[in-house]
Design a protein around this motif. Structure first.
Motif, PDB file in Angstrom:
ATOM      1  N   PHE A 147      -6.044  -2.747  -4.201  1.00  0.00           N
ATOM      2  CA  PHE A 147      -5.857  -4.195  -4.253  1.00  0.00           C
ATOM      3  C   PHE A 147      -5.160  -4.722  -2.997  1.00  0.00           C
ATOM      4  O   PHE A 147      -5.578  -5.722  -2.416  1.00  0.00           O
ATOM      5  CB  PHE A 147      -5.026  -4.579  -5.487  1.00  0.00           C
ATOM      6  CG  PHE A 147      -5.851  -4.792  -6.727  1.00  0.00           C
ATOM      7  CD1 PHE A 147      -6.479  -5.988  -6.968  1.00  0.00           C
ATOM      8  CD2 PHE A 147      -5.990  -3.780  -7.660  1.00  0.00           C
ATOM      9  CE1 PHE A 147      -7.243  -6.195  -8.099  1.00  0.00           C
ATOM     10  CE2 PHE A 147      -6.759  -3.959  -8.803  1.00  0.00           C
ATOM     11  CZ  PHE A 147      -7.387  -5.169  -9.024  1.00  0.00           C
ATOM     12  N   ASN A 148      -4.112  -4.032  -2.590  1.00  0.00           N
ATOM     13  CA  ASN A 148      -3.346  -4.526  -1.449  1.00  0.00           C
ATOM     14  C   ASN A 148      -4.052  -4.294  -0.120  1.00  0.00           C
ATOM     15  O   ASN A 148      -3.885  -5.081   0.814  1.00  0.00           O
ATOM     16  CB  ASN A 148      -1.959  -3.882  -1.437  1.00  0.00           C
ATOM     17  CG  ASN A 148      -1.081  -4.391  -2.557  1.00  0.00           C
ATOM     18  OD1 ASN A 148      -0.694  -5.548  -2.587  1.00  0.00           O
ATOM     19  ND2 ASN A 148      -0.777  -3.534  -3.515  1.00  0.00           N
ATOM     20  N   LEU A 208      -2.661   5.966 -11.940  1.00  0.00           N
ATOM     21  CA  LEU A 208      -3.687   4.916 -11.924  1.00  0.00           C
ATOM     22  C   LEU A 208      -3.173   3.659 -11.231  1.00  0.00           C
ATOM     23  O   LEU A 208      -3.879   3.064 -10.395  1.00  0.00           O
ATOM     24  CB  LEU A 208      -4.111   4.590 -13.356  1.00  0.00           C
ATOM     25  CG  LEU A 208      -5.155   3.481 -13.524  1.00  0.00           C
ATOM     26  CD1 LEU A 208      -6.455   3.858 -12.822  1.00  0.00           C
ATOM     27  CD2 LEU A 208      -5.399   3.181 -14.990  1.00  0.00           C
ATOM     28  N   MET A 209      -1.934   3.254 -11.551  1.00  0.00           N
ATOM     29  CA  MET A 209      -1.365   2.055 -10.929  1.00  0.00           C
ATOM     30  C   MET A 209      -1.192   2.233  -9.420  1.00  0.00           C
ATOM     31  O   MET A 209      -1.372   1.292  -8.650  1.00  0.00           O
ATOM     32  CB  MET A 209      -0.010   1.723 -11.564  1.00  0.00           C
ATOM     33  CG  MET A 209      -0.077   1.202 -12.985  1.00  0.00           C
ATOM     34  SD  MET A 209      -1.042  -0.319 -13.151  1.00  0.00           S
ATOM     35  CE  MET A 209      -2.543   0.311 -13.892  1.00  0.00           C
ATOM     36  N   GLY A 210      -0.853   3.445  -9.010  1.00  0.00           N
ATOM     37  CA  GLY A 210      -0.714   3.723  -7.582  1.00  0.00           C
ATOM     38  C   GLY A 210      -2.026   3.581  -6.838  1.00  0.00           C
ATOM     39  O   GLY A 210      -2.099   2.974  -5.766  1.00  0.00           O
ATOM     40  N   LEU A 233       3.743   5.560  -3.121  1.00  0.00           N
ATOM     41  CA  LEU A 233       4.983   6.048  -3.741  1.00  0.00           C
ATOM     42  C   LEU A 233       4.834   6.163  -5.257  1.00  0.00           C
ATOM     43  O   LEU A 233       5.217   7.182  -5.859  1.00  0.00           O
ATOM     44  CB  LEU A 233       6.138   5.104  -3.393  1.00  0.00           C
ATOM     45  CG  LEU A 233       7.487   5.411  -4.059  1.00  0.00           C
ATOM     46  CD1 LEU A 233       8.019   6.768  -3.612  1.00  0.00           C
ATOM     47  CD2 LEU A 233       8.506   4.319  -3.745  1.00  0.00           C
ATOM     48  N   VAL A 234       4.249   5.133  -5.891  1.00  0.00           N
ATOM     49  CA  VAL A 234       4.037   5.156  -7.345  1.00  0.00           C
ATOM     50  C   VAL A 234       3.096   6.292  -7.720  1.00  0.00           C
ATOM     51  O   VAL A 234       3.321   7.026  -8.700  1.00  0.00           O
ATOM     52  CB  VAL A 234       3.477   3.794  -7.827  1.00  0.00           C
ATOM     53  CG1 VAL A 234       3.056   3.863  -9.292  1.00  0.00           C
ATOM     54  CG2 VAL A 234       4.521   2.691  -7.644  1.00  0.00           C
ATOM     55  N   VAL A 278       0.847  -1.199   0.000  1.00  0.00           N
ATOM     56  CA  VAL A 278       0.000   0.000   0.000  1.00  0.00           C
ATOM     57  C   VAL A 278       0.883   1.250   0.000  1.00  0.00           C
ATOM     58  O   VAL A 278       0.649   2.201  -0.760  1.00  0.00           O
ATOM     59  CB  VAL A 278      -0.952   0.002   1.220  1.00  0.00           C
ATOM     60  CG1 VAL A 278      -1.632   1.361   1.367  1.00  0.00           C
ATOM     61  CG2 VAL A 278      -2.006  -1.088   1.081  1.00  0.00           C
ATOM     62  N   PHE A 279       1.925   1.237   0.824  1.00  0.00           N
ATOM     63  CA  PHE A 279       2.858   2.373   0.845  1.00  0.00           C
ATOM     64  C   PHE A 279       3.614   2.485  -0.474  1.00  0.00           C
ATOM     65  O   PHE A 279       3.909   3.591  -0.936  1.00  0.00           O
ATOM     66  CB  PHE A 279       3.831   2.233   2.011  1.00  0.00           C
ATOM     67  CG  PHE A 279       3.204   2.456   3.360  1.00  0.00           C
ATOM     68  CD1 PHE A 279       2.640   3.678   3.682  1.00  0.00           C
ATOM     69  CD2 PHE A 279       3.141   1.433   4.296  1.00  0.00           C
ATOM     70  CE1 PHE A 279       2.049   3.891   4.921  1.00  0.00           C
ATOM     71  CE2 PHE A 279       2.552   1.630   5.535  1.00  0.00           C
ATOM     72  CZ  PHE A 279       1.999   2.866   5.850  1.00  0.00           C
TER      73      PHE A 279
END
Length: 354
Positions: free
Chosen positions: A74-75, A66-68, A33-34, A28-29
């Motif tokens: 998800f996580n 978006l990926m972040g 960051l992403v 999640v962290f």
């Protein structure tokens, strides 16, 4: 034969669940960051959007953002599943969702890997974007009285000072455009008239550059006009006076700046992808080890966990067969619908007797 088959007892399952819970929160962290990297890159690109030809370069920061967000979602969800897996009663409600969730995780990891690669491969597109954008920006340098373009002079000057560069590919690019506004030209002067007449497009071209091209490290006062005229200046040879003006073009300077930033972000994203893959594998082992418990009423009994129920080759063959069956099923359905349409289109013949 199952791939990565591991035997578990109650203690190992608990340790796996606790470890995965912790890893998911680290993920999640990592997602934050992403997301932050994407946001930072987007802000940096927007700062100089006036010298970029199009918005293609924003694909990378948008993808990272978006990926972040997806990584956090998800996580966070996976962390809840891992926490509830310690209690068989709570884990029962997640059981039907685990397979589709793991399938989504697999797709998500493919997307992260794709975004990481894009970070390394965007240099070519960014080069073209900067080349066209800087060329157009330099053309508008003189339009200080034109609404919508009056800021371009300041933008170009600040860019050249900050990145220690000059022109698009080099300082000679300024020789090919009229960068001095007509407002500051004396059209009664013979020199001005001759320069304008000597040019097909009627532009006032000089072998000079804006002040922002001057290198403050030069031991002599900056020579920004008649740059190529050695006789116009004392003890001067423009071919050897490298310190006089910045030699590097702004396209190269910006390209190195942004591509270096994207490469670093791509490396970080690749590390996040590796971490996400390990979390997904661990979650799959936890899922299968809990499902394969022979006696649910005895949680302390041993069980087996695996990543794939069959070997990689057999799994691939099975997936292909399922796709073929799905294709045949669709063809049968399409044929049946066509036949029904033809039958429905037929009208019975009516014979009349007079």
């Amino acid at each position: 034969m199952a791939l990565l088959k591991v035997k578990f007892n109650q203690k190992k399952r608990v340790k796996l669940a606790q470890g995965l819970w912790l890893m998911n929160w680290f993920s999640v962290f990592a997602g934050i960051l992403v997301f932050s990297m994407g946001l930072f890159l987007k802000i940096e690109l927007r700062k100089r959007s006036e010298v970029m030809d199009n918005s293609e370069s924003h694909f990378v920061p948008n993808s990272l953002i978006l990926m972040g967000i997806l990584s956090c979602a998800f996580n966070g969800f996976a962390g809840k599943i891992c926490y509830d897996s310690l209690d068989p009663a709570k884990f029962a409600k997640w059981k039907p969702l685990l397979k589709p969730y793991l399938a989504l995780c697999f797709v998500f990891n493919i997307l992260i890997f794709f975004v990481a690669l894009i970070c390394f491969l965007m240099r070519g597109s960014l080069d073209s974007t900067l080349a066209h954008g800087l060329k157009n920006g330099m053309k508008f340098y003189r339009d200080t009285d034109t609404p919508g373009r009056c800021f371009m002079k300041k933008t170009i000057d600040m860019l050249q000072i900050e990145f220690k560069c000059c022109g698009n590919n080099g300082y000679k690019d300024w020789f090919e455009i009229q960068w001095i506004s007509n407002r500051y030209l004396d059209f009664s002067s013979k020199e001005v008239k001759d320069r304008i007449k000597s040019n097909v497009d009627g532009r006032y071209l000089v072998d000079g550059v804006p002040f922002s091209c001057c290198n403050p490290s030069s031991p002599r006062p900056c020579i920004q006009y008649q740059v190529t005229n050695n006789s116009a200046h004392y003890s001067y040879d423009y071919q050897t006076e490298e310190l006089n003006l910045w030699q590097r073009g702004c396209r190269e300077a910006l390209l190195n700046y942004y591509s270096g930033m994207m490469s670093s972000m791509g490396a970080v994203t690749l590390l996040v992808w590796l971490f996400e893959m390990s979390v997904m594998v661990g979650l799959r082992l936890l899922h299968t080890s809990l499902e394969s418990i022979a006696n649910p009423e005895d949680p302390e009994c041993e069980s087996e966990g695996w990543v794939l129920e069959n070997s990689l080759k057999d799994t691939f063959k099975s997936a292909l067969e399922n796709l073929k069956k799905l294709g045949k099923f669709n063809q049968v359905n399409a044929g049946a619908e066509g036949a029904e349409g033809e039958e429905g289109g037929k009208t019975p013949a009516i014979t009349t007797v007079s």
